[in-house]
Design a protein around this motif. Sequence first.
Motif, PDB file in Angstrom:
ATOM      1  N   GLY A 171     -65.261  39.981  -5.417  1.00 48.88           N
ATOM      2  CA  GLY A 171     -64.931  40.477  -4.269  1.00 48.88           C
ATOM      3  C   GLY A 171     -64.432  39.891  -3.191  1.00 48.88           C
ATOM      4  N   VAL A 172     -64.698  38.446  -3.111  1.00 51.94           N
ATOM      5  CA  VAL A 172     -64.005  37.707  -1.924  1.00 51.94           C
ATOM      6  C   VAL A 172     -62.956  37.178  -2.463  1.00 51.94           C
ATOM      7  CG1 VAL A 172     -64.665  35.785  -0.428  1.00 51.94           C
ATOM      8  CG2 VAL A 172     -66.559  37.279  -1.081  1.00 51.94           C
ATOM      9  N   SER A 173     -61.842  36.923  -1.451  1.00 54.46           N
ATOM     10  CA  SER A 173     -60.534  36.323  -1.679  1.00 54.46           C
ATOM     11  C   SER A 173     -60.012  35.324  -0.505  1.00 54.46           C
ATOM     12  CB  SER A 173     -59.470  37.249  -1.914  1.00 54.46           C
ATOM     13  OG  SER A 173     -59.732  38.084  -3.103  1.00 54.46           O
ATOM     14  N   ARG A 174     -59.221  34.530  -0.992  1.00 54.61           N
ATOM     15  CA  ARG A 174     -58.540  33.656   0.108  1.00 54.61           C
ATOM     16  C   ARG A 174     -57.394  34.501   0.556  1.00 54.61           C
ATOM     17  NH1 ARG A 174     -59.307  30.035  -4.240  1.00 54.61           N
ATOM     18  NH2 ARG A 174     -61.052  28.661  -4.159  1.00 54.61           N
ATOM     19  N   PHE A 175     -57.064  34.468   1.894  1.00 52.57           N
ATOM     20  CA  PHE A 175     -55.810  35.204   2.245  1.00 52.57           C
ATOM     21  C   PHE A 175     -54.975  34.155   2.943  1.00 52.57           C
ATOM     22  CE2 PHE A 175     -59.629  37.858   2.642  1.00 52.57           C
ATOM     23  CZ  PHE A 175     -58.957  39.156   1.933  1.00 52.57           C
ATOM     24  N   ALA A 176     -53.406  34.506   2.646  1.00 53.29           N
ATOM     25  CA  ALA A 176     -52.585  33.870   3.221  1.00 53.29           C
ATOM     26  C   ALA A 176     -52.586  34.395   4.867  1.00 53.29           C
ATOM     27  CB  ALA A 176     -51.285  34.209   2.593  1.00 53.29           C
ATOM     28  N   ILE A 177     -51.975  34.059   5.853  1.00 49.19           N
ATOM     29  CA  ILE A 177     -52.155  34.284   7.180  1.00 49.19           C
ATOM     30  C   ILE A 177     -51.568  35.927   7.288  1.00 49.19           C
ATOM     31  CG2 ILE A 177     -51.354  34.122   9.533  1.00 49.19           C
ATOM     32  CD1 ILE A 177     -51.233  31.040   9.006  1.00 49.19           C
ATOM     33  N   ASN A 178     -50.666  36.356   6.744  1.00 52.03           N
ATOM     34  CA  ASN A 178     -50.141  37.753   6.830  1.00 52.03           C
ATOM     35  C   ASN A 178     -51.340  38.562   6.335  1.00 52.03           C
ATOM     36  OD1 ASN A 178     -49.569  36.829   4.185  1.00 52.03           O
ATOM     37  ND2 ASN A 178     -48.137  38.367   3.838  1.00 52.03           N
ATOM     38  N   ASP A 179     -51.887  38.276   5.256  1.00 52.68           N
ATOM     39  CA  ASP A 179     -52.961  38.946   4.770  1.00 52.68           C
ATOM     40  C   ASP A 179     -54.270  39.031   5.382  1.00 52.68           C
ATOM     41  OD1 ASP A 179     -51.410  40.592   2.331  1.00 52.68           O
ATOM     42  OD2 ASP A 179     -51.560  38.772   1.371  1.00 52.68           O
ATOM     43  N   LEU A 180     -54.474  37.755   5.829  1.00 52.34           N
ATOM     44  CA  LEU A 180     -55.788  37.559   6.766  1.00 52.34           C
ATOM     45  C   LEU A 180     -55.697  38.516   7.899  1.00 52.34           C
ATOM     46  CD1 LEU A 180     -58.323  35.825   7.624  1.00 52.34           C
ATOM     47  CD2 LEU A 180     -56.470  34.569   8.963  1.00 52.34           C
ATOM     48  N   VAL A 181     -54.520  38.919   8.406  1.00 50.76           N
ATOM     49  CA  VAL A 181     -54.325  39.835   9.748  1.00 50.76           C
ATOM     50  C   VAL A 181     -54.792  41.197   9.363  1.00 50.76           C
ATOM     51  CG1 VAL A 181     -52.504  40.740  11.450  1.00 50.76           C
ATOM     52  CG2 VAL A 181     -52.892  38.085  10.972  1.00 50.76           C
ATOM     53  N   LYS A 182     -54.268  41.543   8.169  1.00 52.43           N
ATOM     54  CA  LYS A 182     -54.404  42.835   7.755  1.00 52.43           C
ATOM     55  C   LYS A 182     -55.914  42.900   7.205  1.00 52.43           C
ATOM     56  CE  LYS A 182     -49.931  43.301   5.212  1.00 52.43           C
ATOM     57  NZ  LYS A 182     -49.341  43.356   3.709  1.00 52.43           N
ATOM     58  N   GLU A 183     -56.554  42.046   6.997  1.00 54.41           N
ATOM     59  CA  GLU A 183     -57.942  42.177   6.679  1.00 54.41           C
ATOM     60  C   GLU A 183     -58.938  42.255   8.022  1.00 54.41           C
ATOM     61  OE1 GLU A 183     -61.261  42.135   3.804  1.00 54.41           O
ATOM     62  OE2 GLU A 183     -59.140  42.636   4.013  1.00 54.41           O
ATOM     63  N   CYS A 184     -58.503  41.309   9.065  1.00 58.31           N
ATOM     64  CA  CYS A 184     -59.178  41.531  10.478  1.00 58.31           C
ATOM     65  C   CYS A 184     -58.687  42.881  10.919  1.00 58.31           C
ATOM     66  CB  CYS A 184     -58.352  40.376  11.078  1.00 58.31           C
ATOM     67  SG  CYS A 184     -58.843  38.856  10.684  1.00 58.31           S
ATOM     68  N   ARG A 185     -57.725  43.299  10.894  1.00 59.14           N
ATOM     69  CA  ARG A 185     -57.211  44.748  11.517  1.00 59.14           C
ATOM     70  C   ARG A 185     -58.261  45.736  10.816  1.00 59.14           C
ATOM     71  NH1 ARG A 185     -51.227  43.973  11.258  1.00 59.14           N
ATOM     72  NH2 ARG A 185     -50.782  43.722  13.297  1.00 59.14           N
ATOM     73  N   ALA A 186     -58.502  45.623   9.391  1.00 58.97           N
ATOM     74  CA  ALA A 186     -59.404  46.452   8.625  1.00 58.97           C
ATOM     75  C   ALA A 186     -60.905  46.393   9.208  1.00 58.97           C
ATOM     76  CB  ALA A 186     -59.321  46.417   7.344  1.00 58.97           C
ATOM     77  N   LEU A 187     -61.197  45.237   9.373  1.00 59.48           N
ATOM     78  CA  LEU A 187     -62.546  44.935   9.881  1.00 59.48           C
ATOM     79  C   LEU A 187     -62.847  45.638  11.037  1.00 59.48           C
ATOM     80  CD1 LEU A 187     -62.805  41.538   8.201  1.00 59.48           C
ATOM     81  CD2 LEU A 187     -64.377  43.195   7.777  1.00 59.48           C
ATOM     82  N   ALA A 188     -61.961  45.173  12.233  1.00 60.49           N
ATOM     83  CA  ALA A 188     -61.957  45.827  13.463  1.00 60.49           C
ATOM     84  C   ALA A 188     -61.991  47.239  13.491  1.00 60.49           C
ATOM     85  CB  ALA A 188     -60.768  45.354  14.356  1.00 60.49           C
ATOM     86  N   LYS A 189     -61.375  47.886  12.663  1.00 55.28           N
ATOM     87  CA  LYS A 189     -61.161  49.243  12.496  1.00 55.28           C
ATOM     88  C   LYS A 189     -62.566  50.014  12.000  1.00 55.28           C
ATOM     89  CE  LYS A 189     -58.412  53.326  10.956  1.00 55.28           C
ATOM     90  NZ  LYS A 189     -57.149  53.652  10.042  1.00 55.28           N
ATOM     91  N   LEU A 190     -63.428  49.071  11.368  1.00 53.39           N
ATOM     92  CA  LEU A 190     -64.711  49.375  10.743  1.00 53.39           C
ATOM     93  C   LEU A 190     -65.725  49.304  11.699  1.00 53.39           C
ATOM     94  CD1 LEU A 190     -64.375  48.344   7.090  1.00 53.39           C
ATOM     95  CD2 LEU A 190     -64.609  50.643   7.621  1.00 53.39           C
ATOM     96  N   GLY A 191     -65.353  48.616  12.878  1.00 56.07           N
ATOM     97  CA  GLY A 191     -66.477  48.263  13.846  1.00 56.07           C
ATOM     98  C   GLY A 191     -67.131  46.839  13.708  1.00 56.07           C
ATOM     99  N   VAL A 192     -66.440  46.038  12.865  1.00 60.76           N
ATOM    100  CA  VAL A 192     -67.132  44.569  12.716  1.00 60.76           C
ATOM    101  C   VAL A 192     -66.370  43.916  13.970  1.00 60.76           C
ATOM    102  CG1 VAL A 192     -67.094  42.630  11.263  1.00 60.76           C
ATOM    103  CG2 VAL A 192     -67.246  44.815  10.127  1.00 60.76           C
ATOM    104  N   PRO A 193     -67.347  43.252  14.665  1.00 56.21           N
ATOM    105  CA  PRO A 193     -66.576  42.563  16.197  1.00 56.21           C
ATOM    106  C   PRO A 193     -65.969  41.099  15.956  1.00 56.21           C
ATOM    107  CG  PRO A 193     -69.222  42.657  16.020  1.00 56.21           C
ATOM    108  CD  PRO A 193     -68.726  43.359  14.658  1.00 56.21           C
ATOM    109  N   ALA A 194     -66.418  40.464  14.869  1.00 60.17           N
ATOM    110  CA  ALA A 194     -65.974  39.201  14.854  1.00 60.17           C
ATOM    111  C   ALA A 194     -65.771  38.818  13.410  1.00 60.17           C
ATOM    112  CB  ALA A 194     -67.436  38.322  15.173  1.00 60.17           C
TER     113      ALA A 194
END
Length: 337
Positions: free
Chosen positions: A57-80
């Motif tokens: 369930g855990v992956s390494r992300f290239a920067i473009n996908d890292l940004v997408k993952e961070c957006r998704a986390l922020a939308k869910l209320g994860v602050p950091a």
Amino acid sequence: MAESFKLDLTQRPRRLRRTASLRQLVTETVLRPADFIAPLFVIDGKSAPQPIASMPGVSRFAINDLVKECRALAKLGVPAVALFPKLDARLKDEEGTAALHEDALILRAVRAVKKAVPELTIMTDIALDPYTTHGHDGVLTPARDDVDNDRTVEILVKMAVLHARAGVDLVAPSDMMDGRVGAIRQALDAAGCTGTGIMAYSVKFASAYYGPFRDAVGSATAAGTHLLSKATYQLDPANRRTAMTELALDEAEGADIVMVKPAGPYLDIIRDVRNATNKPVAAYQVSGEYAQLQAAAKLGWLDLARTRHESLLAIKRAGADMILTYFAKEMATELKR
């Protein structure tokens, strides 16, 4: 017919467990998406996410996908998020010199995430294990039998300033070198980075639970083993009082947040730390803790949703204000329902 037996009890604690709504009213510890920090692994290039076999369930992300993952986390209320790079082996050397490159992968990742998701708090690992050919958190002594404390700190100080200038909110020295928190604080202030905080890995044990993480950042491959001993700088798992000494030193040197790592096997230490400091306390539910729950659930021996929730609840109940966990996204999704 015999009379039914009745106890003459004034106190019946079960009264407050009788219904779901009563249990909710008296709940003492509550998990929220805002309690979690998501550790994320970043790779160079434009490849698809790379699943990590030892961390389902855990992956390494290239920067473009890292940004997408961070957006998704922020939308869910994860602050950091806490970012960790996996470098191409060709960039590694004995001294970890790639850690000080101006265009280092981690610096590019920080800039991209900060630009795309400015509200997200970003912390980065300040240690050399992703950058060294030997997999240790610092540079080795001439005899190659230990890590050179002061030479390592000299490099970490420069690394921390680079990260701060890239936009990191919290630098997180995980190396366990003596004096590194104070040296980093002085360097950050001298560089004008007074707003950059330090989340110190204050109480980090030489644990057997780090193997999957070493796979994820490639330090196990560099070292040639998951079993690399870091006992000369990480804490002895048998020592409780030593943990308090390390905590006191980091607090005195200017740590803004203190951390216990691992979390689950060290709940007593989390409670000790919570009782000893007024600083915010973080705890890291490490890769081995995550992997063992995933493995047991895959075999049908445990209910994954219930055990991940219980494990994180225990960490918070022990006294952690925030938890680094690979379950952050799943838990935030669950708690948002």
